[in-house]
Design an enzyme around this catalytic site. Structure first.
Site, PDB file in Angstrom:
ATOM      1  N   ASP A 130      43.402  39.127  45.873  1.00  0.00           N
ATOM      2  CA  ASP A 130      43.111  38.003  44.979  1.00  0.00           C
ATOM      3  C   ASP A 130      43.350  36.695  46.037  1.00  0.00           C
ATOM      4  OD1 ASP A 130      42.337  39.082  42.508  1.00  0.00           O
ATOM      5  OD2 ASP A 130      44.435  39.933  42.376  1.00  0.00           O
ATOM      6  N   TYR A 143      32.268  48.511  39.023  1.00  0.00           N
ATOM      7  CA  TYR A 143      32.774  47.246  39.520  1.00  0.00           C
ATOM      8  C   TYR A 143      32.214  47.036  40.920  1.00  0.00           C
ATOM      9  CZ  TYR A 143      35.516  43.080  39.362  1.00  0.00           C
ATOM     10  OH  TYR A 143      35.872  41.783  39.472  1.00  0.00           O
ATOM     11  N   GLU A 152      38.480  41.956  30.524  1.00  0.00           N
ATOM     12  CA  GLU A 152      39.463  42.430  31.486  1.00  0.00           C
ATOM     13  C   GLU A 152      40.779  41.859  31.476  1.00  0.00           C
ATOM     14  OE1 GLU A 152      36.780  43.234  35.253  1.00  0.00           O
ATOM     15  OE2 GLU A 152      38.619  42.337  35.944  1.00  0.00           O
TER      16      GLU A 152
END
Lengths: 280, 404
Positions: free
Chosen positions: A60, A175, A49
């Site tokens: 994040d 995911y 990735e």
């Protein structure tokens, strides 16, 4: 068959889960991320990735935020990230590459140009963190036209009723964001995964990769027993970040040390399912 | 629900949360179910008379609404042209319009059974308003505030602490409002089940832009009726300052279908060509940030650039999506005013009206001061005086070279 589909098919035949490692493009500079990409493929990463840096990475944690800031200071752009990928593809045509980022840099690049150039560079899948299914008609037609998988995120908050909506027109793999939180903070337990993964399996035939909070070989092995892939990002970036010299550069020894982590993760994941059937 | 009239501008957003090309729900999947739950809860509350009664009760008895409409007679004479009225939302409890929205959202949070409140703040006005309602309803409250803003808005930081809120200084980026909003979103993602995020401006993922607008439209609804009482007619022009745009949309929304010229005033900082400003419409391009598609200050690669304004409340690189739409269709004119012009207007207001305005509405006033002298005496300007300047006296003193 796409690189992603054929990779999962091969791993399925080998009865093992995919190790998916993460590189933030241009962190801390182009040369280091190029070396990490090449090295990860050589040391056991099944899929890689590549993070596209953004000024405001809302999903994040501190580790990837700081990686993004280092990358932007080093001059990261979408075009630069695609150039990095083209260079990797000139020496490796097999390892699937997935771009992960936020929508705005893609919009600024131009949706159709992005899909065309990413496909030409050798990108196999795209994850856009801040583009839920409800908004994905923006990007999906262009990605499909260029045979790039739009990989969807599924979260613990995604209800059973919502799973089919999220997974509609999804391809490549799913995911699974295994915690409610930002990257690199908490870790899902084996019990969490034993409960959550079968729930998603019932809604899709696609492989399921688990990310957010997978840090150690032991944790990756636990994921490998429940899911089809484990994504390791923040732990590798932390190792890199802590070893940078005073000028913010990575020495060859530091890059090797990060790649040793990749090899250890790969070994743990290969062994994870062997225990049940006896070693050998 | 009534079907919006096809020729009305007041019926947006659509079912996807879009105002024309703007708005939407650009959030991570972890938040998406929460956003949908919030939307459903808000739609239900909107149609529940007991919710509306409760909202009105707190606006009347706690906030002190309606706020007065004030004919600024000395200012009108000083500028020598159009007749100027202030909608005095600076007289609200906590000193700004922000409390209107906070009352609405915390009532919704309670209705949804949420037990923890978070918010972002720039100038600290929204933080103070959120801490206030959290204290009023006895809910724990965490406020994310850029470290730069913590530094320049000390009085509000102390107010929030007195009200029992926990302040988290955010050091990422330029450490201002944008970064505080990122951090609040991260908190929300990590605490989705018990936490309600009270967004302070008419931006963010749907339903926030519509919900914040609805709670703030009390400003324009009151002003419209008060203006009819005072003058027997509507104003010719309504003006408000814009950061994210909640006070402006709150004023404008009641007038969208009327023959009233609407003007939004962005912060031009050190000048639109200086690169140091917060004028997302004047100098930005459409993009996606903080859950919505709107005009953003950004570079060629789609990286968000830092905003600058003397006013912490306007220091944001985006703008609410409804403003982006009203700009594109030409219904509202958007202009920009520099730090210097806002400082001059701030002083003008103090001396002519005996009102110390916040630096945010000082931007609106600076534009009033530009156009009023060019307009005839029968032209009526309505300006939203959306906050008082107590919080800004240290910033202003510094710029005027005064020692406190």
């Amino acid at each position: 068959m796409s690189r992603i589909a054929s990779t999962f098919a091969r791993l399925g035949a080998e009865n093992r889960a995919a190790l998916i490692t993460f590189v933030e493009a241009f962190d801390p500079d182009q040369e280091t991320s190029a070396a990490l990409l090449k090295g990860m493929a050589a040391r056991g990463a099944d899929i890689i990735e590549i993070g596209m840096p953004f000024t405001d990475p809302m999903a994040d944690g501190p580790t990837i935020q700081q990686a993004g800031r280092r990358a932007l200071r080093a001059g990261a752009t979408v075009a630069g990230t695609l150039a990095l990928i083209r260079a990797f593809r000139s020496v490796n045509q097999t390892v699937p590459l997935v771009l992960m980022g936020y929508l705005n840099p893609i919009l600024a690049y131009g949706i159709e140009a992005f899909a065309a150039d990413a496909a030409a560079a050798g990108i196999d899948g795209v994850i856009v963190v801040d583009m839920p299914t409800e908004e994905s008609d923006l990007l999906l037609p262009s990605l499909q036209a260029h045979a790039i998988d739009l990989i969807r995120l599924v979260a613990p908050t995604t209800s059973d009723e919502r799973l089919p909506i999220v997974l509609k027109e999804s391809s490549g793999f799913v995911y699974y964001v295994s915690i409610t939180g930002i990257t690199g903070t908490r870790t899902a337990s084996a019990e969490d995964l034993a409960r959550d993964i079968p729930r998603i399996r019932r809604a899709t035939a696609l492989p399921i990769a688990v990310g957010f909070g997978v840090r150690t070989p032991d944790q990756a092995a636990i994921v490998a027993r429940h899911a089809d892939g484990a994504v390791v990002a923040s732990a590798l970036i932390d190792h890199l970040a802590m070893g940078l010299d005073s000028g913010g550069h990575a020495s060859p020894a530091l890059i090797d040390a990060v790649l040793d982590d990749v090899a250890a993760l790969a070994a743990a994941m290969r062994a994870a399912r062997q225990i049940n059937i006896g070693l050998g | 629900m009534n079907k919006p009239l096809p020729n009305s501008l007041r019926g947006l957003p659509d079912a996807r949360g879009r105002f024309g090309d703007f708005g939407g729900r650009f959030v991570a999947e972890t938040l998406m179910p929460l956003i949908l739950e919030l939307e459903a809860a808000y739609e239900q509350a909107k149609q529940d008379p007991t919710f509306q009664d409760e909202f009105n009760y707190y606006l009347t008895h706690y906030v002190g609404r309606p706020s007065p409409l004030w004919f600024a007679e000395r200012l009108t004479r000083a500028l020598g042209g159009a007749k100027i009225y202030f909608k005095r939302d600076e007289l609200n409890h906590t000193g700004a319009h922000k409390i209107n929205n906070c009352i609405g959202q915390i009532l919704l949070a309670r209705r949804m059974g949420k037990t923890r409140i978070i918010a972002e703040t720039g100038a600290g006005q929204h933080g103070v308003a959120t801490a206030t309602v959290a204290a009023l309803f006895g809910l724990p409250c965490v406020i994310y505030m850029g470290a730069t803003d913590v530094e320049r808005q000390q009085p509000n930081v102390f107010r929030m602490k007195l009200l029992g809120a926990e302040i988290v200084p955010v050091t990422a980026g330029a450490a201002t409002l944008k970064d505080a909003m990122n951090e609040a979103m991260r908190d929300w993602v990590a605490n989705v089940r018990d936490t309600f995020y009270i967004i302070g401006t008419a931006a963010g993922p749907h339903p926030y832009p519509a919900m914040v607008r609805d709670f703030q439209s009390v400003i324009g609804t009151e002003a419209r009726a008060q203006m009819l009482d005072a003058e027997g007619r509507l104003p010719d022009t309504a003006i408000a300052a814009i950061g994210g745009g909640s006070n402006a949309i709150g004023l404008f929304h009641a007038f969208l279908d009327d023959a009233v010229a609407l003007i939004g005033v962005e912060a031009a900082g050190r000048g639109l060509d200086s690169g140091e400003h917060a004028a997302a419409l004047a100098r930005g391009r459409p993009g996606v940030l903080h859950g919505n598609r709107t005009y953003l200050l950004q570079d060629a690669d789609g990286q968000i650039t830092e905003a600058h304004s003397i006013s912490a409340g306007l220091d944001y690189p985006g703008i609410g999506p409804e403003h982006a739409h009203l700009h594109d269709i030409g219904r509202v004119s958007y202009v920009a005013v520099t730090d210097e012009e806002a400082l001059a207007a701030f002083q003008l207001c103090c001396r002519t009206e005996g009102i110390i305005p916040a630096l945010e509405p000082s931007h609106a006033l600076a534009h009033v001061a530009k156009i009023a002298p060019t307009l005839p005496a029968e032209h009526i300007i309505l300006m939203n005086l959306c906050g008082r300047g107590d919080k800004d006296i240290f910033t202003v003193a510094k710029h005027l070279g005064a020692q406190l």
